[in-house]
Design an enzyme around this catalytic site. Structure first.
Site, short mmCIF file in Angstrom:
data_model
loop_
_atom_site.label_atom_id
_atom_site.label_comp_id
_atom_site.label_asym_id
_atom_site.label_seq_id
_atom_site.Cartn_x
_atom_site.Cartn_y
_atom_site.Cartn_z
N LYS A 106 0.59 -1.22 0.03
CA LYS A 106 0.23 0.07 0.17
C LYS A 106 0.98 1.44 0.00
O LYS A 106 0.67 2.17 -0.65
CB LYS A 106 -0.78 0.12 1.45
CG LYS A 106 -2.08 -0.93 1.16
CD LYS A 106 -2.87 -1.29 2.56
CE LYS A 106 -3.67 -2.53 2.33
NZ LYS A 106 -4.49 -2.75 3.45
N GLN B 167 -4.18 -1.94 9.70
CA GLN B 167 -4.06 -3.22 9.17
C GLN B 167 -4.79 -4.02 10.02
O GLN B 167 -4.25 -4.47 11.07
CB GLN B 167 -2.66 -3.42 8.62
CG GLN B 167 -2.57 -4.70 7.78
CD GLN B 167 -3.53 -4.79 6.54
OE1 GLN B 167 -3.26 -3.74 5.64
NE2 GLN B 167 -3.98 -5.61 6.10
N ASP C 26 -10.76 2.58 4.48
CA ASP C 26 -11.06 1.21 4.38
C ASP C 26 -12.87 1.00 4.06
O ASP C 26 -13.02 0.08 3.78
CB ASP C 26 -10.66 0.42 5.57
CG ASP C 26 -9.46 -0.32 5.33
OD1 ASP C 26 -8.96 -0.62 4.08
OD2 ASP C 26 -8.65 -0.63 6.42
#
Ligand code: NAP
Length: 292
Positions: A52, A96, A119
């Site tokens: 990412k 994460q 997200d």
């Protein structure tokens, strides 16, 4: 049978975003800024987060990686989230997953400010998505709809069977497929581990989205001729011939199923790269909501 190339499509999306970022910066505004919080030393999580961050660099986003030890307390992690929520020059961030067992993931997700939740997991954003309002959409279902759009796959009036009902893939994918949009308007059946007659249900599907986490679960006798099959599964299976010692396998028995399909996504190289691209698209949504 047409193979859906998620890698090439994700590259295209990255190029489009890079172009937009170039124009933003040329106009005197600052570049979009993403932060990622990595807790502990989980191999998969480290790989995902590094990917990412490297995507951000490639397309001209600013990025910040925050690493915390696995023994960080829930309160300490909430304090990190709070700090990122307040940081003005930060447009969005992710924590994460999965997190160590002693930390309540839901509590952390809910603490992320909705306008920075790239997200798309926060209940406010999930609700907005479900109502068809502009928002950040969970990256995997977003990637699936992008593939459908860019490959010109007809969804209107088709029967779409989603296998798996997780909050991050199956459930949002089922909602998006049923919405009144260019990539929706399907008649959706959401299936799960309690579903009876799954084989018969799948046999009536024009589109199957498999998000279960069971390698090769969708067999040739579950798929009708000409179906579109989107394979979300990415299970690591042992492979001594690989340097890493493993390879990724999808939820679909690709060799047997692919000859019957009109379109199919491979694993790897299908939905996975699109999930990575989806995060970048969401950061642009967060940035635009703020500045443009
Ligand atoms: P998850 O949270 O692991 O849940 C799995 C779902 O599959 C559950 O809803 C479960 O039903 C259902 N299921 C399990 N056995 C089943 C069966 N025999 N028949 C029908 N349904 C069954 O799912 P996830 O997080 O969405 O992950 C699914 C897979 O996608 C994993 O391989 C994951 O690694 C992969 N994934 C890939 C990407 C990507 O970018 N490519 C992104 C996210 C996830 P119940 O609800 O009844 O338990």
């Amino acid at each position: 049978m047409k193979l859906i190339d998620g890698k090439a499509t994700a590259n295209q999306i990255r190029e489009e975003i890079a172009e937009e970022v170039k124009e933003i910066v040329a106009s005197g505004k600052r570049a979009p800024h993403l932060a990622a919080v990595l807790v502990g030393e989980d191999g998969g999580s480290i790989t995902y987060v590094n990917a990412k961050i490297s995507d951000c660099k490639q397309i001209g986003f600013r990025s910040t990686l925050i690493k915390k030890d696995a023994d960080i307390t829930e309160d300490e992690l909430l304090a990190v989230v709070d700090e990122l929520n307040q940081q003005d020059d930060l447009d969005g961030f992710i924590v994460q997953l999965p997190l160590p067992k002693h930390i309540n993931e839901e509590k952390i997700i809910n603490a992320i400010r909705a306008d920075k939740d790239v997200d798309g997991f926060h209940p406010e954003n999930f609700g907005r998505m479900a109502l068809g309002m502009p928002t950040m959409i969970p990256a995997t279902p977003l990637g699936i709809t992008e593939l459908i759009r860019r490959y010109g796959i007809e969804t209107s009036g088709k029967h779409c069977v989603v296998i798996g009902r997780s909050n991050i893939v199956g459930l949002p994918a089922s909602i998006l497929m049923g919405q009144n949009t260019d990539t929706g308007n399907a008649t959706v059946t959401l299936t799960h581990s309690r579903t009876q007659n799954l084989k018969e249900i799948c046999l009536s599907a024009d589109i199957i989205i498999a998000a279960i986490g069971k390698p090769g679960f969708v067999k040739e006798d579950m798929v009708k001729e000409g179906a579109v099959v989107i394979d979300v599964g990415t299970t690591r299976v042992k492979d001594a011939t690989r340097k890493s010692g493993f390879r990724l396998r999808g939820d679909v028995d690709f060799d047997a199923v692919s000859p019957k399909c009109s379109y199919i996504t491979p694993v790897p190289g299908g939905v996975g790269p699109m999930t990575r691209a989806g995060l970048l698209q969401n950061l642009m949504v967060a940035y635009r909501q703020k500045f443009l």
